[in-house]
Design a protein around this motif. Structure first.
Motif, PDB file in Angstrom:
ATOM      1  N   ASP A  18       4.557  -0.311  -2.134  1.00  0.00           N
ATOM      2  CA  ASP A  18       5.738   0.281  -1.536  1.00  0.00           C
ATOM      3  C   ASP A  18       6.963  -0.320  -2.216  1.00  0.00           C
ATOM      4  O   ASP A  18       7.078  -1.562  -2.249  1.00  0.00           O
ATOM      5  CB  ASP A  18       5.709  -0.069  -0.033  1.00  0.00           C
ATOM      6  CG  ASP A  18       6.634   0.788   0.807  1.00  0.00           C
ATOM      7  OD1 ASP A  18       7.427   1.553   0.240  1.00  0.00           O
ATOM      8  OD2 ASP A  18       6.564   0.662   2.057  1.00  0.00           O
ATOM      9  N   PRO A  19       7.901   0.455  -2.802  1.00  0.00           N
ATOM     10  CA  PRO A  19       7.912   1.913  -2.820  1.00  0.00           C
ATOM     11  C   PRO A  19       7.086   2.485  -3.977  1.00  0.00           C
ATOM     12  O   PRO A  19       6.723   1.754  -4.891  1.00  0.00           O
ATOM     13  CB  PRO A  19       9.402   2.228  -3.053  1.00  0.00           C
ATOM     14  CG  PRO A  19       9.921   1.068  -3.826  1.00  0.00           C
ATOM     15  CD  PRO A  19       9.115  -0.127  -3.372  1.00  0.00           C
ATOM     16  N   THR A  22       2.939   5.072  -1.687  1.00  0.00           N
ATOM     17  CA  THR A  22       2.666   4.789  -0.274  1.00  0.00           C
ATOM     18  C   THR A  22       1.490   5.604   0.262  1.00  0.00           C
ATOM     19  O   THR A  22       1.139   5.471   1.422  1.00  0.00           O
ATOM     20  CB  THR A  22       3.927   4.997   0.585  1.00  0.00           C
ATOM     21  OG1 THR A  22       4.466   6.277   0.260  1.00  0.00           O
ATOM     22  CG2 THR A  22       4.970   3.936   0.283  1.00  0.00           C
ATOM     23  N   ASP A  26       1.543   0.851   2.510  1.00  0.00           N
ATOM     24  CA  ASP A  26       2.993   0.660   2.595  1.00  0.00           C
ATOM     25  C   ASP A  26       3.252  -0.648   3.337  1.00  0.00           C
ATOM     26  O   ASP A  26       2.297  -1.320   3.752  1.00  0.00           O
ATOM     27  CB  ASP A  26       3.695   1.873   3.237  1.00  0.00           C
ATOM     28  CG  ASP A  26       3.229   2.148   4.653  1.00  0.00           C
ATOM     29  OD1 ASP A  26       3.041   1.188   5.424  1.00  0.00           O
ATOM     30  OD2 ASP A  26       3.065   3.336   5.003  1.00  0.00           O
ATOM     31  N   ASN A  48       4.787  -2.030  -9.076  1.00  0.00           N
ATOM     32  CA  ASN A  48       4.939  -0.749  -8.375  1.00  0.00           C
ATOM     33  C   ASN A  48       4.929   0.373  -9.408  1.00  0.00           C
ATOM     34  O   ASN A  48       4.967   0.107 -10.605  1.00  0.00           O
ATOM     35  CB  ASN A  48       6.263  -0.744  -7.599  1.00  0.00           C
ATOM     36  CG  ASN A  48       6.230  -1.711  -6.433  1.00  0.00           C
ATOM     37  OD1 ASN A  48       6.221  -2.914  -6.638  1.00  0.00           O
ATOM     38  ND2 ASN A  48       6.185  -1.204  -5.220  1.00  0.00           N
TER      39      ASN A  48
END
Ligand code: DOR
Ligand code: ZN
Length: 350
Positions: A18-19, A22, A26, A48
């Motif tokens: 997250d982000p 998700t 999350d 990420n």
């Protein structure tokens, strides 16, 4: 039922996605998995879908976590060697800098010639440099640490050869620490065959001899880190399958079961999952933060009862003890008998 009370444990290596991803996890579901697994503080990795290599991306991630997390969560910064000018402005916001020297999820591997520049630029108050290094990359990285003696944590060491190199380097007083994952302590290449894509991660599972060596050298291992790396079942069943397995909810039961089986002491759990991660990654522990664990009732790890959004575990079907019955943070009961008792965003970013 006999219960054991431990301080709120620290998992210094999770990927909460997250982000950006998700659908896998999350900050809410990841923090639920953490509490149900006995961890009141977790440190989140920067790979990420858009890697966290800029202050602006880090600030946004911290904001997102503040609105969702139930437990305390801290962060690492990421680098490919081209963002060293960002280091000074974010060092106070993170617990370390993560550098990937081998291929893994997210295609976030550095050109190894850049490692020296990264070491020179990283300010020590930003915490250790954490390395994903396997095989030759361990040798190479140790040479760099020998030149530039900045605190370095070798993540998820999986085999006897890599651990031996690290033990020798520790004897030379290099400022290094290392972690191992529960999957490398409890599974081998034979399990990888049985599990198919659900047993694929980086570093991969190794032989029974490797696993035995990790156990024999447990005193030379500094932390146990889950490398909680959730992917949906559908993604795992695709070819190529993404690397990674979830682990937040299975680490502590596996370790408590190992204590029952005489492979570990309760003091080892404290050292590996609390005292050492707290020292290495500068986690200030909160008062009245603890977890109660049922250490007598046997149960079976089941995918269907997990809180991680991906809802599977490579340990599905394993008989264990060590269910977490209660977690308290700063005097508030945040989790009890399967219920979460605080709203999203209650946890702190640390
Ligand atoms: O198996 C892994 N999965 N190893 C890593 O280093 C990254 C992780 C992920 O993010 O999925
Ligand atoms: Zn990882």
């Amino acid at each position: 039922m006999n219960s054991l009370t431990l301080p709120g444990l620290i998992d210094p290596h999770v990927h909460l996605r997250d982000p950006g991803q998700t659908e896998k996890e999350d900050f809410l579901t990841g923090s639920q998995a953490a509490l149900a697994g006995g961890f009141t503080t977790i440190l989140d990795m920067p790979n990420n879908s858009i890697p966290i290599t800029k202050k602006q991306l880090l600030d946004k991630k911290i904001q997102d976590a503040m609105g969702k997390t139930l437990c305390d969560v801290g962060f690492y910064f990421g680098t490919l060697g081209d963002n060293t000018d960002e280091f000074d402005s974010i060092a106070h916001q993170v617990h370390g800098l993560k550098v990937y020297l081998n291929e893994t999820t997210g295609n976030f591997q550095i050109d190894k010639e850049k490692l020296i520049t990264i070491y020179q630029a990283w300010p020590e108050h930003g915490g250790p440099i954490l390395l994903h290094a396997e095989n030759e990359a361990v040798v190479f990285a140790l040479e760099v640490v020998e030149k530039i003696k900045k605190p370095t944590h070798f993540c998820h060491i999986g085999n006897a050869k890599d651990l031996s190199l690290i033990i020798s380097a520790k004897k030379k007083n290099l400022p290094i620490t290392c972690g191992v994952t529960p999957h490398h302590l409890f599974l081998t290449i034979d399990d990888a065959k049985r599990l198919g894509p659900l047993g694929q991660m980086k570093p991969p599972l190794y032989t029974n001899e490797d696993k035995t060596f990790l156990w024999k050298q447990i005193k030379n291992i500094d932390v146990i880190e889950s490398d909680h790396a959730p992917h949906t079942i559908a993604e795992k069943q695709r070819i190529p399958s993404p690397f990674g397995v979830p682990g937040l909810e299975t680490t502590l039961p596996l370790l408590i079961t190992a204590v029952r089986d005489g492979k570990l002491n309760q003091e080892d759990i404290l050292r590996l999952c609390f005292t050492n991660p707290s020292r290495i990654f500068s986690i200030t522990s909160s008062e009245n933060t603890s977890v109660d664990v049922d250490i007598t009732t046997p149960y079976t790890i089941r995918n269907s009862t997990l809180y991680t959004k991906c809802k599977w575990s490579p340990f599905d079907g394993m008989a264990v003890i060590g269910k977490v019955i209660k977690a308290r943070i700063r005097g508030t009961t945040v989790f009890e008998n399967g219920s979460f008792l605080v709203p999203p965003g209650w946890g702190w970013t640390v």
